[in-house]
Every structure is written in C-alpha cells, then in structure tokens.
Design a protein around this motif. Sequence first.
Motif, PDB file in Angstrom:
ATOM      1  N   GLU A  99      -1.938  34.040 -15.873  1.00 21.09           N
ATOM      2  CA  GLU A  99      -2.565  35.106 -16.391  1.00 21.09           C
ATOM      3  C   GLU A  99      -3.172  35.286 -17.687  1.00 21.09           C
ATOM      4  OE1 GLU A  99      -0.332  38.485 -15.323  1.00 21.09           O
ATOM      5  OE2 GLU A  99      -0.161  37.870 -13.092  1.00 21.09           O
ATOM      6  N   ILE A 100      -4.282  35.759 -17.690  1.00 20.97           N
ATOM      7  CA  ILE A 100      -5.112  35.734 -19.057  1.00 20.97           C
ATOM      8  C   ILE A 100      -4.524  37.236 -19.645  1.00 20.97           C
ATOM      9  CG2 ILE A 100      -7.168  36.388 -20.163  1.00 20.97           C
ATOM     10  CD1 ILE A 100      -8.423  34.284 -18.598  1.00 20.97           C
ATOM     11  N   ILE A 101      -4.047  37.405 -20.850  1.00 14.19           N
ATOM     12  CA  ILE A 101      -3.712  38.724 -21.550  1.00 14.19           C
ATOM     13  C   ILE A 101      -4.984  38.913 -22.493  1.00 14.19           C
ATOM     14  CG2 ILE A 101      -2.183  40.085 -22.810  1.00 14.19           C
ATOM     15  CD1 ILE A 101      -0.979  38.945 -20.119  1.00 14.19           C
ATOM     16  N   ASP A 102      -5.934  39.563 -21.875  1.00 14.01           N
ATOM     17  CA  ASP A 102      -7.070  39.952 -22.633  1.00 14.01           C
ATOM     18  C   ASP A 102      -7.874  41.277 -22.269  1.00 14.01           C
ATOM     19  OD1 ASP A 102     -10.202  37.846 -23.435  1.00 14.01           O
ATOM     20  OD2 ASP A 102      -9.191  39.598 -24.521  1.00 14.01           O
ATOM     21  N   THR A 103      -8.493  41.754 -23.076  1.00 12.84           N
ATOM     22  CA  THR A 103      -9.363  43.127 -22.485  1.00 12.84           C
ATOM     23  C   THR A 103     -10.653  42.596 -22.414  1.00 12.84           C
ATOM     24  OG1 THR A 103      -7.667  44.296 -23.581  1.00 12.84           O
ATOM     25  CG2 THR A 103      -9.693  45.146 -23.312  1.00 12.84           C
ATOM     26  N   VAL A 104     -11.399  42.812 -21.240  1.00 14.34           N
ATOM     27  CA  VAL A 104     -12.693  42.569 -20.999  1.00 14.34           C
ATOM     28  C   VAL A 104     -13.291  43.695 -20.914  1.00 14.34           C
ATOM     29  CG1 VAL A 104     -14.284  41.256 -19.640  1.00 14.34           C
ATOM     30  CG2 VAL A 104     -12.215  40.364 -20.086  1.00 14.34           C
ATOM     31  N   ILE A 148       0.654  -1.182  -0.166  1.00 10.21           N
ATOM     32  CA  ILE A 148       0.049   0.113  -0.117  1.00 10.21           C
ATOM     33  C   ILE A 148       0.771   1.160  -0.141  1.00 10.21           C
ATOM     34  CG2 ILE A 148      -1.676   1.390   1.556  1.00 10.21           C
ATOM     35  CD1 ILE A 148      -2.757  -1.096   2.316  1.00 10.21           C
ATOM     36  N   ALA A 149       0.600   2.304  -0.609  1.00  5.86           N
ATOM     37  CA  ALA A 149       1.323   3.596  -0.856  1.00  5.86           C
ATOM     38  C   ALA A 149       0.406   4.813  -0.149  1.00  5.86           C
ATOM     39  CB  ALA A 149       1.724   3.819  -2.141  1.00  5.86           C
ATOM     40  N   LYS A 150       1.060   5.572   0.292  1.00  8.68           N
ATOM     41  CA  LYS A 150       0.539   6.742   1.004  1.00  8.68           C
ATOM     42  C   LYS A 150       1.082   7.978   0.482  1.00  8.68           C
ATOM     43  CE  LYS A 150      -0.919   5.268   5.542  1.00  8.68           C
ATOM     44  NZ  LYS A 150      -1.149   5.602   6.949  1.00  8.68           N
ATOM     45  N   TYR A 151       0.236   9.041   0.016  1.00  7.92           N
ATOM     46  CA  TYR A 151       0.564  10.089  -0.890  1.00  7.92           C
ATOM     47  C   TYR A 151      -0.087  11.405   0.048  1.00  7.92           C
ATOM     48  CZ  TYR A 151       1.801   7.811  -4.915  1.00  7.92           C
ATOM     49  OH  TYR A 151       2.218   6.832  -5.921  1.00  7.92           O
ATOM     50  N   LYS A 152       0.610  12.621  -0.142  1.00 10.37           N
ATOM     51  CA  LYS A 152       0.095  13.677   0.324  1.00 10.37           C
ATOM     52  C   LYS A 152      -0.417  14.520  -1.003  1.00 10.37           C
ATOM     53  CE  LYS A 152       1.423  18.389   2.346  1.00 10.37           C
ATOM     54  NZ  LYS A 152       0.471  18.306   3.681  1.00 10.37           N
ATOM     55  N   ILE A 153      -1.752  14.887  -0.838  1.00 10.62           N
ATOM     56  CA  ILE A 153      -2.379  15.608  -1.997  1.00 10.62           C
ATOM     57  C   ILE A 153      -2.373  17.069  -1.567  1.00 10.62           C
ATOM     58  CG2 ILE A 153      -4.549  14.949  -1.195  1.00 10.62           C
ATOM     59  CD1 ILE A 153      -5.533  14.995  -4.419  1.00 10.62           C
ATOM     60  N   ILE A 154      -1.962  17.842  -2.693  1.00 11.98           N
ATOM     61  CA  ILE A 154      -1.908  19.199  -2.399  1.00 11.98           C
ATOM     62  C   ILE A 154      -2.624  20.144  -3.594  1.00 11.98           C
ATOM     63  CG2 ILE A 154      -0.638  21.633  -2.094  1.00 11.98           C
ATOM     64  CD1 ILE A 154       1.388  18.236  -1.807  1.00 11.98           C
ATOM     65  N   PHE A 155      -3.934  20.632  -3.209  1.00 17.07           N
ATOM     66  CA  PHE A 155      -4.791  21.273  -4.047  1.00 17.07           C
ATOM     67  C   PHE A 155      -4.616  22.950  -4.180  1.00 17.07           C
ATOM     68  CE2 PHE A 155      -8.403  23.904  -5.088  1.00 17.07           C
ATOM     69  CZ  PHE A 155      -9.067  23.209  -6.613  1.00 17.07           C
ATOM     70  N   ILE A 156      -4.199  23.285  -5.269  1.00 12.89           N
ATOM     71  CA  ILE A 156      -3.750  24.850  -5.485  1.00 12.89           C
ATOM     72  C   ILE A 156      -4.805  25.462  -6.407  1.00 12.89           C
ATOM     73  CG2 ILE A 156      -1.891  26.510  -6.115  1.00 12.89           C
ATOM     74  CD1 ILE A 156       0.155  24.490  -5.711  1.00 12.89           C
ATOM     75  N   GLY A 157      -5.389  26.482  -5.624  1.00 11.15           N
ATOM     76  CA  GLY A 157      -6.489  27.330  -6.401  1.00 11.15           C
ATOM     77  C   GLY A 157      -5.479  28.556  -7.067  1.00 11.15           C
ATOM     78  N   LYS A 158      -6.082  28.762  -8.271  1.00  8.80           N
ATOM     79  CA  LYS A 158      -5.475  29.820  -9.071  1.00  8.80           C
ATOM     80  C   LYS A 158      -6.437  30.577  -9.575  1.00  8.80           C
ATOM     81  CE  LYS A 158      -1.187  27.153 -10.679  1.00  8.80           C
ATOM     82  NZ  LYS A 158      -0.423  26.859 -11.844  1.00  8.80           N
ATOM     83  N   TRP A 159      -7.565  30.669  -9.111  1.00 12.17           N
ATOM     84  CA  TRP A 159      -8.538  31.573  -9.652  1.00 12.17           C
ATOM     85  C   TRP A 159      -8.285  32.939  -9.115  1.00 12.17           C
ATOM     86  CZ3 TRP A 159     -14.105  30.795  -7.728  1.00 12.17           C
ATOM     87  CH2 TRP A 159     -15.293  31.738  -8.540  1.00 12.17           C
ATOM     88  N   SER A 160      -7.696  33.779  -9.709  1.00 11.54           N
ATOM     89  CA  SER A 160      -7.713  35.359  -9.409  1.00 11.54           C
ATOM     90  C   SER A 160      -8.172  36.234 -10.409  1.00 11.54           C
ATOM     91  CB  SER A 160      -6.059  35.549  -9.290  1.00 11.54           C
ATOM     92  OG  SER A 160      -5.392  35.650 -10.489  1.00 11.54           O
ATOM     93  N   GLN A 161      -8.448  37.314  -9.892  1.00 11.98           N
ATOM     94  CA  GLN A 161      -9.107  38.242 -10.596  1.00 11.98           C
ATOM     95  C   GLN A 161      -8.066  38.731 -11.809  1.00 11.98           C
ATOM     96  OE1 GLN A 161     -10.152  42.147  -8.616  1.00 11.98           O
ATOM     97  NE2 GLN A 161     -11.494  42.617 -10.217  1.00 11.98           N
ATOM     98  N   THR A 162      -6.648  38.515 -11.744  1.00 10.95           N
ATOM     99  CA  THR A 162      -5.637  38.909 -12.706  1.00 10.95           C
ATOM    100  C   THR A 162      -5.831  37.989 -13.818  1.00 10.95           C
ATOM    101  OG1 THR A 162      -4.352  39.837 -11.149  1.00 10.95           O
ATOM    102  CG2 THR A 162      -3.418  39.316 -12.909  1.00 10.95           C
ATOM    103  N   ALA A 163      -6.093  36.546 -13.199  1.00 17.10           N
ATOM    104  CA  ALA A 163      -6.167  35.417 -14.306  1.00 17.10           C
ATOM    105  C   ALA A 163      -7.416  35.259 -15.012  1.00 17.10           C
ATOM    106  CB  ALA A 163      -5.722  34.130 -13.413  1.00 17.10           C
ATOM    107  N   PHE A 164      -8.312  35.601 -14.119  1.00 18.93           N
ATOM    108  CA  PHE A 164      -9.928  35.305 -14.761  1.00 18.93           C
ATOM    109  C   PHE A 164     -10.633  36.794 -14.322  1.00 18.93           C
ATOM    110  CE2 PHE A 164      -8.277  31.168 -14.078  1.00 18.93           C
ATOM    111  CZ  PHE A 164      -8.549  30.486 -15.343  1.00 18.93           C
TER     112      PHE A 164
END
Length: 260
Positions: free
Chosen positions: A254-259, A30-46
């Motif tokens: 980051e999204i390079i876009d004009t909204v 049996i194997a054990k893992y550490k799982i790391i979830f990283i949120g990247k939902w920023s106002q700059t990116a989206f």
Amino acid sequence: KVLWTVLVTMLGYASSLPVGEDALCTAEEIAKYKIIFIGKWSQTAFPKQYPLYRPPAQWSSLLGVTHSSDYSMWKKNEYASNGVRDFAEKGEAWALMKEIEEAGEKIQSVHGIFSAPAISSGTGQTSTELEVHPRHPLVSFVVRIVPSPDWFVGIDSLNLCEGGHWMDEVSVDLFPYDAGTDSGFTFSSPNFATIPQDTVTEITCSSPSHPANSFYYPKLKILPPIAQVTMVKITKRQLGLSAPFINLPAKTNEIIDTVS
C-alpha cells in the motif's frame, strides 16, 4: 609448426571468451514449473487515477517463453519489437507469437511457449505450467496493464538453472514498464503513437516526471510492486497430476500518500 602455434593461440583466446549464462547449466533433465502471477494493483495501493470502469483495472493474459540467451522477448532500454508493441498496446498476441516461432525455427533458441488466463480485476492470481531445458533455462513473459497506453509488467531472461540443478522456487516483484510506442501519460489516454519510437523504460514514482502521469507519486522513493510472480518446481511425483492451486500470502504494497 607455425600453423600449430596459430591454432593453439586461437583456441586459448576462444577459451577465454565469456559464455552466456545458460551455457553454464549442467542439469541433466528437463524441469517443469508452476508459474503463479499475482496482481497487486488495488485502489488502496495505487489510488491515483485508479480505473474503476470502462474498463476497470485488470490484467491481460500472460504470454511467455522458455529460451536460450540467443533469444530476447524484450529488454529494458532497448526497442520493443512489433509483437511486443501490439501486445503492450492492444493485448494482441499473434505478432509476438509469430516472432517467437520464427526465432525457434531459425536459431533453435526457443524451447516452448506458455500462457495463463487474464485476470478481470487489478488484484487476483492466474497460473499455468512451463518447461525448461538445460539448453533453454531462461524464462521471459509479458502481461499487459489494462487499461493503459502501452504499459506492461514482465520478466526478461530469468535463469532457473544454478549450475547442475534447477531452483526449487523463485519469486520476483514486478514493476510497470513503458513499451516506448505510445506517448500517453494516464491509464485512459487516447492512442498517441510515439514517433520516433522510444526504448522500453521502467515507470517509477518520479519518471515520467509529470503530474499527469498515473504513477507519479513524488513523495515516494520507490513504487510498491504492482504484481508478483512465483515459479515453483514440480517434483517427479507430482508430474501427471493437476497442479494444486497455490494460495501465496500477499505482501502489503500500500502507498502511504495523499493524492488530491
């Protein structure tokens, strides 16, 4: 003699049938893992319609399972279960946990359930540990995008076993999915059930093809990842010790876009 010929023919046919991915795992332990979830939902990116309040952009708790190929938590282009619907729409986990437990009891396809705390902003990270078994080497999970009609990110049946050994580390970029149960276009859309229910689909910069869609960026070819997950194998000498906080370097998205 005729029966023997038939039996040999059947065995030959059976041996030529394809086997599931997890059937090839020959790891002994049996194997054990550490799982790391990283949120990247920023106002700059989206930047489009980025939720700033009531509620601000954030992530639900992570709910996952280690399993065999006999079980599926969710799949792209297939219908979401009632449990996945409740989780994607409201963040309620009870129905989904019951589905997982029932699958484990009926066909022994589930090894364990794991969860990680919610993230109170669009960016940040959360983590937990999980355990995989040679007969249950697949990992699936879901995290709800908050606020949203029925949108989530996750992984479907990632195999951590490569032949006779477990992978040391794996990272996957995550993109938004629509559970197909609510017809809202924007993060703050009111509840509007999809009847009949649609299948789970990936949300892209051009699909749904509607200017009101919160992820509609027609100048882009592909959305940047909205999140990332990394699984790191815990060595034997680390077992029993509290897993260290892993500060993973964030890749730019980051999204390079004009909204307007």
